[in-house]
Design an enzyme around this catalytic site. Structure first.
Site, PDB file in Angstrom:
ATOM      1  N   HIS A 128       0.840  -1.206   0.000  1.00  0.00           N
ATOM      2  CA  HIS A 128       0.000   0.000   0.000  1.00  0.00           C
ATOM      3  C   HIS A 128       0.874   1.255   0.000  1.00  0.00           C
ATOM      4  CE1 HIS A 128      -3.571   2.419   1.472  1.00  0.00           C
ATOM      5  NE2 HIS A 128      -2.575   3.183   1.855  1.00  0.00           N
ATOM      6  N   GLU A 129       1.874   1.274   0.887  1.00  0.00           N
ATOM      7  CA  GLU A 129       2.761   2.447   0.969  1.00  0.00           C
ATOM      8  C   GLU A 129       3.618   2.575  -0.292  1.00  0.00           C
ATOM      9  OE1 GLU A 129       2.238   4.679   3.105  1.00  0.00           O
ATOM     10  OE2 GLU A 129       0.842   3.412   4.204  1.00  0.00           O
TER      11      GLU A 129
ATOM     12  N   HIS B  52       1.721   4.487  -2.907  1.00  0.00           N
ATOM     13  CA  HIS B  52       1.883   5.941  -2.751  1.00  0.00           C
ATOM     14  C   HIS B  52       3.269   6.373  -3.243  1.00  0.00           C
ATOM     15  CE1 HIS B  52      -1.726   6.440  -0.410  1.00  0.00           C
ATOM     16  NE2 HIS B  52      -1.318   5.693   0.601  1.00  0.00           N
TER      17      HIS B  52
HETATM   18 ZN   LIG Z   1      -2.405   5.154   2.266  1.00  0.00          ZN
END
Ligand SMILES: [Zn+2]
Length: 376
Positions: free
Chosen positions: A66-67, A70
């Site tokens: 998830h990170e 980003h």
């Molecule tokens: Zn996030």
């Protein structure tokens, strides 16, 4: 928030905060003691614990993914990522620079939940095989879906709050206003979460309710911290340094200049202070006050040296515009010389110049403020 370094992924340092160990143990325990025995009856306790620990590790990898969503989007948009840290409530990717515009922030913020949605889909497919793998996958599918949905709540600094800020930023072209609105909406969301947490407790789910309240309180803190930090960072990064701002065409005088000549300069240029500079070295300022103090009748034969103010506030060339403005406000002066540690003179900064800059960079009155920085 810092942690123990775990190595690098795509060149980004990965760190794990010790608080994550607590969540890892809690998660493993709740899976081994609760969720898995319910879904997979009649296995040996060791099977539950091993499967639970393995699932927790996979969940941890999902958080990193998830990170990374980003981070890799930010890198693609030209912003470096300082580090990814995993901690108590999940992960955080720290960007090193500033995103250029609202749309970039929207893309970077969306990329994380998109990764979680994709993972949820993949684990849902995998859950169809059944057995141990199926049960663990079903849980991972659910948690990734929850992660994506929760993060999309418009509570800044959650991803949804960043999407909101990016969208307002893109629409209004004002980062400051967008942050303000996103923080206000975020406060509403976190109060909503607290209310929901209280309701959950009242319904008898003490642990779940308290957990929600703790997360909401954490979000409130983080929002305030991040809002003030990102505001200051943005301003500091965009506004040029004192060295760039220093007006080197500001009239300076040598030490033996007659005060009458300086008085004539006041009429001519309207400045309130004249740096006395020789060979690039700063000696002090002759100001309206010291000129008046010297006595008008003595102007024709006294020199700058005689009306020199040597105790002068100044800023270093590396200082930010904000620092310069702070010094001016604190000491109620209208201009500052830019001097390095050796007393080398770079030029003058005026208060009007900084006020114009602030107006320009805060995005207020976008249509009327000057696009170019004029010498004040
Ligand atoms: Zn996030």
């Amino acid at each position: 928030m810092r942690g123990v370094p775990l190595g690098r992924l795509f060149g980004i340092p990965l760190e794990i905060n010790s608080s994550w160990l607590f969540i890892f143990l809690l998660l493993t325990w709740s899976l081994a003691a609760g969720a898995f025995p319910g879904a997979l009856p009649d296995r040996a306790p060791a099977v539950y614990w091993l499967l639970a620990a393995f699932t927790s590790v996979v969940f941890f990898v999902c958080l990193i993914a998830h990170e990374l969503g980003h981070s890799l989007t930010a890198i693609r948009l030209g912003v470096k990522v300082r580090r990814i840290t995993l901690f108590f409530f999940g992960g955080v990717a720290q960007l090193e620079g500033n995103l250029k515009n609202g749309l970039s922030e929207v893309w970077v913020a969306l990329a994380g939940p998109v990764v979680s949605f994709v993972l949820a889909g993949l684990f849902w497919l995998l859950s169809q095989v059944g057995g141990e793998v199926g049960v663990a996958s079903a849980w991972l599918a659910r948690i990734n879906l929850l992660l994506a949905l929760f993060n999309l709540l418009p509570g800044f600094p959650l991803d949804g709050g960043r999407v909101l800020r990016g969208a307002i930023w893109a629409a209004t072209k004002s980062f400051a206003r967008a942050t303000q609105v996103a923080v206000s909406v975020g406060a509403l969301v976190s109060w909503g979460l607290i209310a929901y947490g209280v309701l959950t407790v009242l319904r008898g789910n003490l642990f779940g309710g308290i957990w929600i309240i703790v997360i909401a309180l954490f979000l409130q803190n983080a929002a305030v911290a991040e809002a003030s930090q990102s505001g200051a960072q943005q301003a500091l990064a965009q506004v040029p340094r004192a060295r760039t701002l220093a007006q080197d065409d500001w009239p300076t005088v040598p030490r033996d200049t007659r005060l009458q000549t300086i008085a004539d300069l006041v009429l001519e240029t309207g400045r309130r202070a004249y740096p006395v500079v020789e060979d690039g070295r700063f000696f002090g300022l002759v100001t309206l006050v010291t000129l008046r103090g010297a006595g008008r009748e003595r102007w024709p034969f006294m020199t700058a040296d005689a009306a020199l103010l040597t105790e002068v506030h100044s800023v270093l060339p590396t200082a930010g515009a904000m620092d310069a403005l702070r010094v001016m406000t604190q000491h109620n002066v209208h201009q500052l010389p830019v001097l390095d540690a050796q007393g080398v003179y770079y030029g003058m900064i005026s208060r009007d110049q900084l006020m114009a800059l602030l107006q320009l960079y805060s995005g207020e009155g976008n249509d009327r403020s000057p696009r170019r920085i004029e010498s004040a």
